[in-house]
Design an enzyme around this catalytic site. Sequence first.
Site, PDB file in Angstrom:
ATOM      1  CD  GLU A   1       1.376  -4.768   4.656  1.00 56.48           C
ATOM      2  OE1 GLU A   1       1.428  -5.156   3.482  1.00 56.48           O
ATOM      3  OE2 GLU A   1       1.780  -3.686   5.039  1.00 56.48           O
TER       4      GLU A   1
ATOM      5  CG  ASP B   1       2.097  -8.407  -5.743  1.00 53.34           C
ATOM      6  OD1 ASP B   1       2.791  -7.718  -4.973  1.00 53.34           O
ATOM      7  OD2 ASP B   1       0.896  -8.680  -5.540  1.00 53.34           O
TER       8      ASP B   1
ATOM      9  CE1 TYR C   1       3.211   0.017   0.774  1.00 57.30           C
ATOM     10  CE2 TYR C   1       1.825  -1.715   1.725  1.00 57.30           C
ATOM     11  CZ  TYR C   1       2.988  -1.322   1.062  1.00 57.30           C
ATOM     12  OH  TYR C   1       3.901  -2.265   0.693  1.00 57.30           O
TER      13      TYR C   1
END
Lengths: 407, 273
Positions: free
Chosen positions: B50, B61, B176
């Site tokens: 990725e 994040d 995911y």
Amino acid sequence: MDQAVLNSFQIGPDEDGRFGIHGGRFVAETLMPLILSVEQAYRDAQNDPEFERQLRYYQTHYIGRPSPLYFAERLTKYFGGAKLYFKRDELNHTGAHKINNVLGQALLAKRMGKTKIIAETGAGQHGVATATACALFDLECEVFMGAEDVVRQKPNVDRMRLLGAKVHPVTSGTSTLKDAMNEALRYWVANPETHFYIIGTVAGPHPYPEMVRDFQAVIGKEAKEQMMEAEGRLPDALIACIGGGSNAMGLFYPFLDDKSVDIYGVEAAGHGIDSGLHAASLTGGEPGVLHGNRTYLLQSKEGQIADAHSISAGLDYPGIGPEHAWLHDVGRVNYVSATDEEALVAFQLCSRQEGIIPALEPSHALGFASTMIPEMDKDKVVILNMCGRGDKDLGAVLPKLDERGLL
Amino acid sequence: MTGRITKTFEQAKSNGRGILGVFVSAGDPSEEICAATLDALVEAGADMIELGMPFSDPMADGPAIQAASLRAIAAGMTLEKTLKMAAEFRERHPDTPLILMGYFNPIYMYGRDAFLARAVAAGVDGLIIVDLPPEEDVELCDPAIAAGLDFIRLTTPTTKGTRLTRVLEKAGGFVYYVSIAGITGTKSAGADSIKAAIADIRGATDLPVVTGFGIRTPEQAAEASILSDGAIVGSAVVEIIANNIDEAGTPSPEIPQKIGQYVSSLAKAIAAK
Ligand SMILES: Cc1ncc(COP(=O)(O)O)c(C=O)c1O
């Protein structure tokens, strides 16, 4: 959407949260169920007379609404042009317009059974308003504030702490408002079930821009009635400063379909638009996606968000609410700017002429007004949104006024 | 034609193991070291890469990947260079699935159609765009699928019931599963909560499911690959980069090798289970 074909400017957002191409819901999946539930709760509240009753109760007895529409007679004489009125939201409890929105969202959070509140803040006014509402409603409060702003706006940090809020200084990125918002969103992503995020301006994912506008529109609704009483007619122009754009949307919204009213939103030009060091996203930015919505952003051609620059912590934001972006695209509102220097001069001028110490944010609106009003005929009437008081800014402003011989 | 992603999952399954996906930020800490790191990842047993498209404001994040993103931007990384890096990777590694991961704004500024054309030409297999939920499918998901790319969906502990169905409607490649409500690199999830969520997802799709966010140790990677069809590791990898930059800001040339050692320990743990 062409201005010529629009019957009304009070039409946004659509069901996807769009104002033209702007707005939307650009958030991580973790937040989507939350944002959808906030929207549902807001729709329910809109249809519930009890919610309206509660909101009005606190507006009247806690905030002190309606705020006066005040004829600034000495400044009017000084400028020698149009008659200048101030909509005095700086007289609200906590000293700015921010509380109008916060009380609405805090009541909504309570309806949803949330007990913990998150907020971001730049100048600290939204943080103080949120800490205040949390004290009032017995909610836990965490405020995210750029580390640089924690220093610039210390009196507000002290107020938040006294009110029982936890202030998190944010050191990521540029340590200002945009980073505080990133951090608040990250915190929300990590605490989705328990927390409600009270966004402080007309930005963020749908339904926030709409909801915050609705809670702030009380400013414009009152001003319209008060102007009818004072002058028997609509104003010729409205002026308000723009950080994210909530005080401006609040004043503008009820007037959007009154075609005779010219509307001016004043962005922060920092050191000047040409210097590149400014916070004027409409004048100097391009459409992009940040903080859950598409809007004009200060950014590089690669799409990296740029730093905003303004003497005013409350205007120091590289974006603008999506409804403003749309009103800019369709040409209904004129977006202009005022520099740090113009705001400083207006700050002192307003204090000396009217005995009103304005916040640095509305000082930008007054800075622009001082160039426009002298050019207007004396029979014209202008409303400026005096959306905050300047006590919080004295530490930053006084040395600068001293340097300029303005004290 | 079976794509690289599907083949990789099938192959791993026939070997009785889950896959290992590794995230790095393109251009972190420099283009050269990053390219060498990608080679080291494949060498060490990473099944899927990725490649992060650096963004100044990565909302989902944590500190480690924020820092990685900012290091890459400071070193001059752009989306144009990321696409070039992807194309060069594909020349060196014809079979390893390559996913571009990031946020929408850099793509929007680059131009959506130009981006999709370049990504397809570069041999990219799929996209993970964190801030594009199904509500915004017209922006990129629909045209990406039309261009032949898998649009990989993230599901989270808050993705339940009808929401899960909605999220998986156009999902491609694999699912995911973000095993924590939270940002990357912060906390780790317990096995029981992962188990229950994976069962829900399997009830809603036939796609393989991988687990990520908060996986750091070989044991966690192995466990995730048992509970689901694989594990994705990111923050722990980019922290190795952060820890190998000296005070003057110069990255150590040993970064690819050090990351390779770490990833190899993960791959071995997964294979041993
Ligand atoms: C007094 C005052 N005015 C204006 C602003 C800018 O926000 P907005 O544009 O949403 O009104 C702030 C923000 O902190 C403020 O404190």
